[in-house]
Design an enzyme around this catalytic site. Structure first.
Site, PDB file in Angstrom:
ATOM      1  N   GLY A   1       1.156  -1.176  -0.308  1.00  0.00           N
ATOM      2  CA  GLY A   1      -0.068   0.045   0.364  1.00  0.00           C
ATOM      3  C   GLY A   1       0.663   1.121   0.034  1.00  0.00           C
ATOM      4  N   MET A   2       0.272   2.334  -0.033  1.00  0.00           N
ATOM      5  CA  MET A   2       1.039   4.009  -0.094  1.00  0.00           C
ATOM      6  C   MET A   2       1.560   4.013   0.669  1.00  0.00           C
ATOM      7  SD  MET A   2      -0.213   7.495  -0.744  1.00  0.00           S
ATOM      8  CE  MET A   2       0.427   8.709  -1.109  1.00  0.00           C
ATOM      9  N   VAL A   3       1.288   3.804   2.501  1.00  0.00           N
ATOM     10  CA  VAL A   3       2.278   3.656   3.556  1.00  0.00           C
ATOM     11  C   VAL A   3       2.990   3.173   3.411  1.00  0.00           C
ATOM     12  CG1 VAL A   3       2.405   4.155   6.067  1.00  0.00           C
ATOM     13  CG2 VAL A   3      -0.347   4.612   4.517  1.00  0.00           C
TER      14      VAL A   3
ATOM     15  N   ARG B   1      -4.429   2.085  18.890  1.00  0.00           N
ATOM     16  CA  ARG B   1      -3.894   3.599  19.796  1.00  0.00           C
ATOM     17  C   ARG B   1      -3.903   3.871  21.416  1.00  0.00           C
ATOM     18  NH1 ARG B   1      -4.150   7.369  14.577  1.00  0.00           N
ATOM     19  NH2 ARG B   1      -2.742   6.054  12.795  1.00  0.00           N
TER      20      ARG B   1
ATOM     21  N   CYS C   1      -1.473  11.846  11.937  1.00  0.00           N
ATOM     22  CA  CYS C   1      -0.394  12.990  11.475  1.00  0.00           C
ATOM     23  C   CYS C   1      -0.849  14.177  11.873  1.00  0.00           C
ATOM     24  CB  CYS C   1      -0.201  12.248   9.032  1.00  0.00           C
ATOM     25  SG  CYS C   1      -2.258  12.394   8.667  1.00  0.00           S
TER      26      CYS C   1
ATOM     27  N   SER D   1      -2.188  14.571   0.460  1.00  0.00           N
ATOM     28  CA  SER D   1      -1.422  13.527   1.122  1.00  0.00           C
ATOM     29  C   SER D   1      -1.433  12.604   1.875  1.00  0.00           C
ATOM     30  CB  SER D   1       0.864  13.283   0.941  1.00  0.00           C
ATOM     31  OG  SER D   1       0.853  14.210   1.779  1.00  0.00           O
TER      32      SER D   1
ATOM     33  N   ARG E   1      -9.273  19.971   4.717  1.00  0.00           N
ATOM     34  CA  ARG E   1      -8.094  19.609   3.803  1.00  0.00           C
ATOM     35  C   ARG E   1      -8.070  20.654   2.566  1.00  0.00           C
ATOM     36  NH1 ARG E   1      -5.855  14.674   3.845  1.00  0.00           N
ATOM     37  NH2 ARG E   1      -7.575  13.862   4.689  1.00  0.00           N
TER      38      ARG E   1
ATOM     39  N   HIS F   1       0.852  19.510   7.247  1.00  0.00           N
ATOM     40  CA  HIS F   1      -0.405  20.078   7.408  1.00  0.00           C
ATOM     41  C   HIS F   1       0.200  20.849   9.012  1.00  0.00           C
ATOM     42  CE1 HIS F   1      -2.350  15.904   6.741  1.00  0.00           C
ATOM     43  NE2 HIS F   1      -2.003  15.368   7.486  1.00  0.00           N
TER      44      HIS F   1
END
Lengths: 350, 350, 350, 350
Positions: free
Chosen positions: D14-16, D111, D150, D179, D235, D242
């Site tokens: 995946g992207m991460v 988390r 993030c 992103s 966004r 960010h």
């Protein structure tokens, strides 16, 4: 190299001057020790004279240097990078060349003069042979060498590997980044979510400069390539990286694959001599259909390599392709520094 | 007109279908009374079946209508707009035409078939004369008429006024808006601050469709214009409005001013008959160097006019210019509706 | 109204002046017959004096009018819209008010003076009662009425429906469009693909102006609302439409639904009197989680309505919500014109 | 370190996962030798299984590795980075921890569990003391350690230096990069030239995670900071970085200068131990009014440092400031790798 060569930057406080200063930080051969700007800035510390607009701050080794007025004086280094605005670059560059300096200029003023090299080291290093004539014509001890406009260098270096096939016609439509217009450059109201289909003088530069760059040095002259060149220039909301959609007509049609091979295997003196700023491979061929893209590919080889993609047949000229280059690196500061590296390597700065 | 003609929309729930519905709101001649979509949507209220992505909400007159499965049934209006995805449009459009419907399609499926008009009402209204042959060939009571791809229509309508000078070659490089890719369309990570130099099948469409549109109707056939067409297609971060940088070669060179006059004075049947969606002037010539621009000019004449600027000589072909059109209005829903208006005006829907 | 009232525009050649001229085109009550600008422009035709930067060209009825120097003279209309830069607006507006003109100003100079209304017609029309005192204090036959800053008016009008619940604290973080900075405004290199977390003096204006707007008129004075206001201002790469994320603390907590009802049902004199530029509903509540959005919603009711969304509880103050307004319409030219409509309707221009 | 520690990546395709692989290239301590993904990818070469979307290609050392199904097997390294989608991360991470692996996760699933550290090494390294309890509670030989969301990590690390002054209330309004939504993430039609004032579950994460991160470890438990936290999430059309506009209320008000000093002088174990991915200075204070800006400052210290600017008084809470962090580096892959470096340094991986 045991000791770095001292260099100056003319127009050091402007945006292009700042790019020179940043690009030269940590350079293995060159050290910026002299900063020239307008009389208004002379005598000030650089950090006070310049409105630094690039990311990161003013490099520490530069910040406390005193700015000089941009005229030849005792103590100015022999090698001068010129980042001056075209409105003043003409006379000042001549004054420095006349005073024995080697001026490596990013300004447009002398690019098209017959005895001034318009240099891309991979492409036309032999154009440097005109320098003795330049000195003789003008009675100079120094000299002027220039690099092309940012969109021109992208297209010309991307197409240079095709020269052996005989380039007859080049039609290029650009999608140019906003950083090419300097700072403050374009108002955001004109370009956010928009395209501007006009950049003053840009098409003329691309058409004439390309012919000179790709021409041969013969009979003591730089002959322009007798190819027709037509440019359509557009500004788009991209930060860095000029994209050029190119159609080209050749004397001999090698086929798409052979063309891609010729491009990918192209090398020049900077690669042979491993000049510090030279990319390993000056022009990369990207295999994916949707590449090159400016935001993703402009920094290829630290912004010093050109990317070519989508090589295919053209129903009007012979081939079509997309060419991308980083306009403020390979198209400006990096171009001039690579020029100076070539000059040093070839003993022209001795 | 005393009473509005009832019309249906095939593919009504998709993004293009939504654009048809929005464009037809308040239309003086047409009233949407039948909505066709996939079997999954059939039986639902439109407002529940559609994921409305356009600005403003679902029009009230549409929201509570029940969606039908997209196949010919009793009660479906004779005039059907097709906004269907190309993956299903082929068979369904044929089924409707076979069942006596007049299908005015924005889909690509039938555009290039010899007996199907690829219509721009100002340019090639005479191509409608092929319809009897279409019906005969296929044994249909109905018919299919198509409009071109969004970038093609922009370039073809912008260049149509040059046809009297004899068009030999057309080279166009596009800077296309993201709305041309529908919804969800391009991922933002691919286009924000970027250019993508590839749009699947787009160059092929521009090259072939342009030849058909600009061809003559003669001897019972639509002859393609024997001009070479070459397209370079790029996506840019613009919301609406396709820009095309064009070089063109002609049989006769009238000069820049005469060319501009020919473009600005161009008119067609939609203007002569004052069709409801027709722009007063189909192609405008913009005098400023830096126009047309998509964000500022795409909505010229409510998005139904094309804008041309920067007409100048080309060193390779004869002339260069910039052409701009609104891709979702003149390039899609508005194009089809104007086609239907022409059909109605010419008595083809009787 | 049988005959339109003649009006002038001070600062007519600047970007805000252009917006006034465009907004007033076709206005049913007002006709622009007098254009004031700097001495440099005086005597020129408007089309020559102004560098028109808006979409569409200079309106025909305006283009050939002669520009006057911006000082009171015979023949200048009684009602003057001021679009002047703050650097000169102060003295000139006073000169016109002293000469008997009614100055309806978008400039910031007099907004915070105790005897000058800072007017949003739906919110604080009763503040106009200060005008006799203004005239007496200053010995004027005319008067000055101002509208708020573009981000302030968005937040203040969006929150005005909450006043009956007792507003104690307002914390607003803005995402402001680039058109708010005028032309040329922000350099594109600063805002493309970026956020700038600072707009000079903007936070101060939002904090002080909001208190004045939401205050009562009592005892012959405009009392400021004794609420704490804190603003965080940011510029984003949006063309039109300021978004404000607001947290608010109230004396009484009505619950989210009652709050939404109060906002959606809010009406003022402009709606009761059907003023020409008044939105039917000054503040809309948007039901979708991800709205309002500037590109999609700023033009709600032709840019004169405010949109509110995402009303929810706040863990620190009482409620959170998102407020959106069109900064150059409801936040500037439209605001001033609606002010003038109220003045005319209330007989203050007689 | 003589020999690099072998590590695995769960969710590697995946992207991460791609970001983990890129961030770990050339890492002095860790070497990626095991790639886990869904059963569908298992058995393929990585270069075939992954649709690589990051700039630059797949690293050579990774491209030819075979992808495993993401379940514990012989030969899998002890240290596993988890980049899995939340829809599957929960059970798989538990399975690995149960099989003796140390799972360093970027996923949100664990988390907020009381016995799982939500780690920022500079801020709450002492939370690692909960691990023996985690193992005992769950009967695991391995363990799970997580990093925050993030936007949370940006705000929490930026505010951590204020903890000695007693943090009571935190109100943050974000302007988040695209992103952060992964790939394909947001449709371009929703965000080009726009703001979207909603990110699903993001406000809830910022509010709860911040309290846990800033809480103390005491009495064998991770106590949450008893501060109220309120988030507004938006966004914007920024690629990376960010921005958070923060107002904060403290028990003791040190004054703006002392606050800035506390922030700039803040250091943690990563700095004391010079962990390989640690920034020299975790939080920088930027002196210019208009900084930090995401496009210019997100890559501060290779994206591992947070930037704070515009520290000033707040009329409602005590202080306002702007905090910026790189969301895919310090906010994701870099965060997890720094967590693993801390674990290794503290002997927890032995």
């Amino acid at each position: 190299m045991e000791r770095r060569v001292e260099v100056g930057v003319l127009g050091a406080t402007g945006m292009v001057g700042q790019q020179f200063i940043r690009f030269l930080q940590g350079h293995p051969w060159f050290e910026v020790t002299w900063l020239g700007a307008s009389r208004r800035s002379a005598g000030k510390k650089y950090v006070e004279a310049a409105n630094w607009t690039l990311d990161g701050g003013v490099p520490e080794s530069i910040a406390r240097q005193t700015v000089h007025e941009a005229k030849p004086t005792n103590g100015a280094p022999k090698l001068m990078f010129s980042a001056m605005d075209a409105s003043v670059a003409g006379e000042i560059e001549q004054a420095f060349a006349g005073a024995g300096h080697f001026v490596v200029s990013n300004s447009r003023n002398h690019r098209m003069e017959p005895d001034v090299p318009l240099l891309i080291p991979e492409v036309n290093a032999e154009h440097l042979e005109i320098i003795p004539a330049q000195r003789k014509n003008r009675g100079w001890d120094g000299a002027i060498v220039t690099n092309p406009n940012c969109s021109t260098i992208t297209m010309a270096l991307g197409l240079a590997p095709l020269k052996p096939f005989g380039i007859r016609k080049i039609l290029g439509a650009t999608l140019q980044a906003i950083s090419g217009a300097g700072y403050p450059g374009m108002p955001s109201m004109d370009i956010v979510g928009n395209v501007v289909p006009f950049i003053k003088n840009e098409e003329e530069k691309m058409e004439s400069e390309t012919q000179k760059i790709l021409g041969d040095y013969a009979g003591g002259k730089i002959a322009h390539l007798p190819a027709a060149v037509s440019a359509h220039c557009h500004r788009v909301a991209v930060v860095d990286g000029h994209t050029v959609a190119v159609s080209v007509e050749l004397d001999r049609r090698p086929g798409v694959d052979a063309l891609a091979d010729a491009i990918a295997s192209y090398r020049g003196i900077p690669q042979q001599k491993s000049l510090p700023s030279a990319p390993r491979q000056p022009v990369h061929v990207m295999p994916d259909d949707n590449r090159p893209q400016p935001r993703k590919d402009a920094l290829l080889e630290d912004g010093m390599a050109i990317a070519v993609g989508r090589i295919r047949e053209c129903p009007i000229l012979d081939y079509k392709m997309v060419i991308l280059g980083h306009n403020t690196i390979r198209g400006a500061a990096g171009a001039a520094v690579l020029n100076a590296e070539l000059l040093l390597e070839q003993g022209l700065l001795d």
